[in-house]
Every structure is written in C-alpha cells, then in structure tokens.
Enzyme design. Structure first.
Site, short mmCIF file in Angstrom:
data_model
loop_
_atom_site.label_atom_id
_atom_site.label_comp_id
_atom_site.label_asym_id
_atom_site.label_seq_id
_atom_site.Cartn_x
_atom_site.Cartn_y
_atom_site.Cartn_z
N VAL A 101 -2.93 34.59 24.61
CA VAL A 101 -3.70 35.69 25.20
C VAL A 101 -5.17 35.31 25.42
O VAL A 101 -5.95 36.14 25.85
CB VAL A 101 -3.63 36.95 24.31
CG1 VAL A 101 -2.23 37.54 24.31
CG2 VAL A 101 -4.09 36.66 22.89
N GLU B 20 7.44 32.32 22.50
CA GLU B 20 7.40 32.98 21.19
C GLU B 20 7.96 34.42 21.33
O GLU B 20 7.74 35.08 22.35
CB GLU B 20 5.93 33.03 20.77
CG GLU B 20 5.62 33.63 19.44
CD GLU B 20 4.08 33.63 19.18
OE1 GLU B 20 3.29 33.62 20.14
OE2 GLU B 20 3.70 33.64 18.01
N LYS C 288 6.15 30.25 11.74
CA LYS C 288 4.75 30.03 12.19
C LYS C 288 3.78 29.97 11.01
O LYS C 288 3.72 30.88 10.18
CB LYS C 288 4.37 31.17 13.13
CG LYS C 288 3.04 31.00 13.84
CD LYS C 288 2.83 32.16 14.81
CE LYS C 288 1.59 31.98 15.66
NZ LYS C 288 1.44 33.11 16.62
N CYS D 138 2.52 28.68 19.20
CA CYS D 138 1.34 29.34 19.74
C CYS D 138 0.04 28.97 19.00
O CYS D 138 -0.43 27.86 19.11
CB CYS D 138 1.57 30.84 19.80
SG CYS D 138 0.50 31.64 21.02
#
Ligand code: ACM
Length: 269
Positions: A172, A39, A110, A145
C-alpha cells in the site's frame, strides 16, 4: 528455463467462496512451473476483528488449501498463495506452498506484521523457509509483503541458497518499488512480487493496493511488470544459474566478501 507465473489479483473482501472460484479459473488458464498469488488472496486484507477473520481463516486441510492442493497436482506446478491461517487457536498471516506431488503444504508465517495486522495476527514463528524442488533444480525462498523492509529477511533466504525469493504482497506504499530491486541486487537473486490491486475501506480509512506486480532479475531489473490497476498474469522464464554465481567481478564475490564476524553489532542492545 523455469516458468514463473505472477498473479495480480483483487479478492473481494470477506467473500472466500467467490474468491476461490475466481482463483480456480485463473489457475486453469496458467501454464507455468511456479505460480504465485498475492498475500491474503482468498479473504482480502483489511481485517481488524479476530472474530471476523476467524470465520475465514483455515488450516492446512481447509477448503482453500484443498482447492490449491488439487490444482498444484493437476497443473504440475508449485503454487504459493497468501492466506489467513488458523492454527492452535491463533491466526497467522501466512503463505502456503503447494507442491505438484501433493501432500501437506509448507507454511511460512509472516515475520514482520504491518500497520493494523497485529490486531488480528500473531507474529510468525517459522523463520524464513527455502524449498528445494528436485525436478526443477530450484531453490525457492518465501517472504511476505512488509518483510521487504528488513534486509535480513531476503539475506537469510539468499544465504540459505534461494535462487528466487517469492513475495506474495498487499503493498500500500511506494518505497518497495525501489527496495525490492535492491533486495535482488544485494543478494544476486530473482525476486518475484505478486501484488494485488483495488482498495478496501474500514470505517473512515481506505487502503489502496498498488499493483505493479514484478519479476526482478539478480541485477535488479524488472524483467516484466504489471500496471498499477487491473488483474493480470505475468509469465516469465528464469534460469536459476544466474542467481548462483555471486561474483561481482573477477576479484569480488558478494557472499565470500562478507564479514559476518563484524555484523554482531546489528543486534540492538
Ligand atoms: C503489507 O505488509 N501488507 C504492506
């Protein structure tokens, strides 16, 4: 067998030209039918100002798009790259899909924005695309993601026939390591996660990107997985036929057994 290359790559925040040079060198060394970058691979991730991001975002005829387009043609590969898209005065966190035949890339925007992304990006409006490649006899689905958190995203792609779901990522957190394999199992599809590594700091907050780029098979096994740090390219051969047989055993087929007439209650009132 179709060769899928997953690139674990760490862009330098805000340095698009430098990132494009690095990406171009990486592509040069890859022999594969499908190449997946993370991404926001041309710009970095942790943007909180629209004005700053707007100087780097681009449309389907921008500098990065032109570089990827030429690379897809010269390498005879489908290239999927996460990029900041500028369109109609809006910014989207998008995945561009470049084809070996050239031409305009397909764009997926997204759907589920993560954390501070709504400060700079509009929520996606493209739905979940599945691309058919005649030459490879492959159906490729795209998500990005944090879409992993929503089983509906992968389910829509699988019901539309995706053999493989590619997921450019800047992950993350850690829960995805359990859930991405589940997305593969529950849909009997391949799931390809191209994640980045490194960290980015904004003010007093640092985001650490978790790497562990992986290709999961339709049984949820990681056929190949990178480490948590460092850049690397994983190349894996897949047979899409493995994702087209939705049988669980002699009596059950996970798609034919669905009861969609009972699922309407999933829409929140
Ligand atoms: C994410 O959606 N970048 C976690």
């Amino acid at each position: 067998m179709i060769r899928i290359a997953l690139v674990q790559y760490t862009p330098v925040y805000g340095r698009k030209s430098q990132n494009l040079e690095a990406i171009s060198r990486i592509i040069e060394g890859i022999e594969a039918d499908v190449v997946v970058f993370p991404e926001l691979c041309t710009t970095g991730y942790f943007f909180t100002s629209k004005e700053e991001l707007a100087t780097l975002a681009e449309g389907t005829d921008g500098e990065a798009a032109m570089m990827f387009r030429a690379a897809a043609v010269s390498k005879r590969a489908i290239i999927v790259a996460g990029m900041a898209e500028a369109s109609g005065g809006h910014l989207f966190n998008s995945a561009f899909v470049f084809r070996p035949e050239g031409g305009e890339p397909l764009v997926y925007r997204k759907s589920h924005l993560f954390y501070l992304e709504p400060l700079v990006f509009e929520p996606g409006d493209t739905g979940f695309p599945v691309i058919r490649d005649e030459r490879l006899d492959l159906y490729l689905g795209i998500m990005l993601c944090y879409d992993w958190r929503f089983p509906e995203a992968a389910r829509c792609l699988a019901l539309d026939g995706a053999d493989i779901i590619v997921c450019p990522s800047n992950l993350v957190t850690d829960a995805w390591m359990k859930v991405m394999p589940a997305r593969a199992i529950e849909n009997k599809v391949f799931v390809a996660v191209a994640n980045r590594t490194g960290s980015e700091t904004k003010g007093d907050e640092t985001l650490v990107f978790k790497g562990r780029t992986a290709l999961y098979d339709p049984w949820g096994e990681a056929i190949l997985q990178a480490g948590p740090t460092g850049d690397s390219v994983l190349v894996v051969g897949i047979d899409p036929a493995a994702a087209r047989d939705k049988r669980f055993n002699d009596r059950n087929d996970i798609f034919l057994d669905r009861r969609p007439e009972l699922y309407g209650r999933l829409i929140r009132r």
